[in-house]
Scaffold this motif. Structure first.
Motif: not given
Lengths: 325, 325
Positions: A78-90
């Motif tokens: 998985l290629a995951l970009t992190l941005s904004g609140p962690s809720e989205w990523a979770l």
């Protein structure tokens, strides 16, 4: 951006036989099928889409490429970009996990990177599958083959149209748009018999023409034979306009297979609930794509699907929303 | 963004043994080593960087992960975003091609996607390597092992500092920053003998601590032993401050190996010009990282490298420029 130049340049680099001329949905390396698909916020999904459905879809569109080659899921990066609140990523990872569990796909690794503030998310996945014996190419179709479709077409495009009209829409069409189902088991059943197979992601007409061109054949699609879901028919009807909408909408993740004319797929060991429909045939001559409805010729629509992105390499199976009708 | 939460979530998903607990640079699947690294414009490279060097670097940082596992390049998938004039993409692909040719890495596929107008480019690559016998983990280091470094440290960070002061800077340090060299042949020579091995991408001190922690050991790094290039010494000297700069700068793509104390790497079949230097050792107890210089203890600097990105999974080997000193 003259994209054809870029694709041409890629073709000149990717000359190994495993690259399949960058004309197939996948690369095939030592009995493994490998594919990568990326999706971008604002292009392939809406910022308002539930993040779990974005995660699900990223897994499903990659697995759909495996399905079209009859391969078993072996692992994903998985290629995951992190941005904004962690809720989205979770939430996104919740969708990744649900899809990986549903289809027995182990998540093996990948990377996480930061993006500049405000940049749209870009998410990518590489999926590796174990191939079974022969891996059907797009290019193996033969004159006289019947074209069969596994699944239905038009549901996702109809679901997206509902969301565009009202972003809080719900229902089966929206569900199918958000959570496509890769046809893995049916793909494995068909692969040993298919002269050619691919998944339908960019629009049936466009993808059928690609299969026909790769196979140096002409495809005839019988629009009256197209399999439509009851939800689709209830929403959009089943007249010629509805059928053309379904055949060009994209995001279907159905399978398109060229099978020998004498083969009846009913005799194969497909899952009992597989919806498989004969929708046309391949011929030796003539244009690469003809349409009929109840035996009468139908003019090709201006747009067959989503063509502007490179079909470089190995499954550009995520059609962008931005340019949809 | 509470990133630790996201990484923790990823660990709970990636439970297959092939994922190596998301604690190694790569995943290992049926004798293949697989890794993915992405880079983003404005984070890992500057919009003013020559596109060919961005392409080269994307290949090299992925191959560096293979080098650390003693694997042979087998194939790559490229995730290419298209935006702006095609000249950038064509230049970028020139760098991809040059690096693929230099290291015998066939480009097998990938995908191309459009981005919304003005979005920073995000470029990703998955590299697959054929593993040789044992694949050294980060976690195999043993008490008493010597720590050896292949290559030099500090050059890339010094090159980046030159570019930040003057974007038209040139010279060997800028070249090394832009075109790192993966230590593939030395990695293959060391892998059968290394208890643990990883590439140094985020800063030597940070990466050495990661190796020590994964190995449940403590690492001592002898700063006076650090291998520095003549170009680095000419630019920044070789006093303690310069050595700490080199040990925390990152982007080195050197290899860090824990070898049995009695093993002399001179007896291994490494390429003749391999620069390999003993820089410390592993001990059974004490803190995870100690520094010395000429036998005297040195206090740890506040920042050991670039830690804020997930070292989820499989080689977050591209340290972001944005947060550098």
């Amino acid at each position: 951006m003259r994209e054809s130049e870029v694709i041409e340049r890629l073709r000149r680099i990717a000359t190994a036989p495993e690259a399949r001329g960058l004309l197939d949905d996948v690369a095939v390396l030592d009995g493994y099928v490998v594919t990568h698909d990326s999706i971008a916020e604002g292009v392939h999904f809406l910022p308002s889409d539930p993040p779990a459905s974005v995660g699900w879809k990223l897994v499903a569109v990659n697995l759909s490429d495996l399905a079209a080659k009859g391969a078993e899921p072996a692992g994903a990066l998985l290629a995951l970009t992190l941005s904004g609140p962690s809720e989205w990523a979770l939430g996104f990872l919740g969708g990744i996990e649900a899809a990986c569990e549903s289809y027995g796909l182990p998540l093996l690794g990948g990377d996480t990177i930061s993006l500049p503030i405000g940049a749209p998310r870009v998410l990518g996945m590489t999926v590796i599958g174990r191939a079974k014996a022969e891996v059907p190419h797009r290019s193996g179709g033969k004159t006289g083959d019947s074209l069969w479709l596994v699944g239905t077409v038009g549901d996702a495009a109809a679901g997206l149209a509902l969301l565009r009209a009202e972003s809080k829409s719900t229902g089966p069409l929206v569900d199918i748009y958000r959570r496509p189902v890769p046809q893995l088991v049916a793909g494995r059943g068909l692969a040993p018999h298919a002269h050619a197979m691919m998944d339908v992601s960019d629009g049936l007409l466009l993808d059928a023409r690609r299969l026909a061109q790769a196979s140096k054949s002409g495809a005839t699609i019988e629009l009256d034979a197209l399999p439509l879901s009851s939800a689709f028919v209830a929403e959009r009807g089943q007249d010629l306009a509805a059928r053309l909408f379904a055949a060009t909408g994209g995001d279907d993740y159905a399978l398109l297979a060229a099978l020998p004319a004498e083969l009846d797929p009913e005799t194969l060991s497909l899952p009992k609930d597989t919806r498989i429909t004969r929708i046309g045939s391949l011929s030796g001559a003539g244009p690469s794509l003809c349409l009929t409805c109840r035996g009468e010729p139908v003019e090709l629509p201006e747009k067959l699907g989503f063509e502007h992105e490179g079909n470089f390499p190995c499954g550009l199976s995520t059609s962008p929303m931005a340019d949809r009708p």
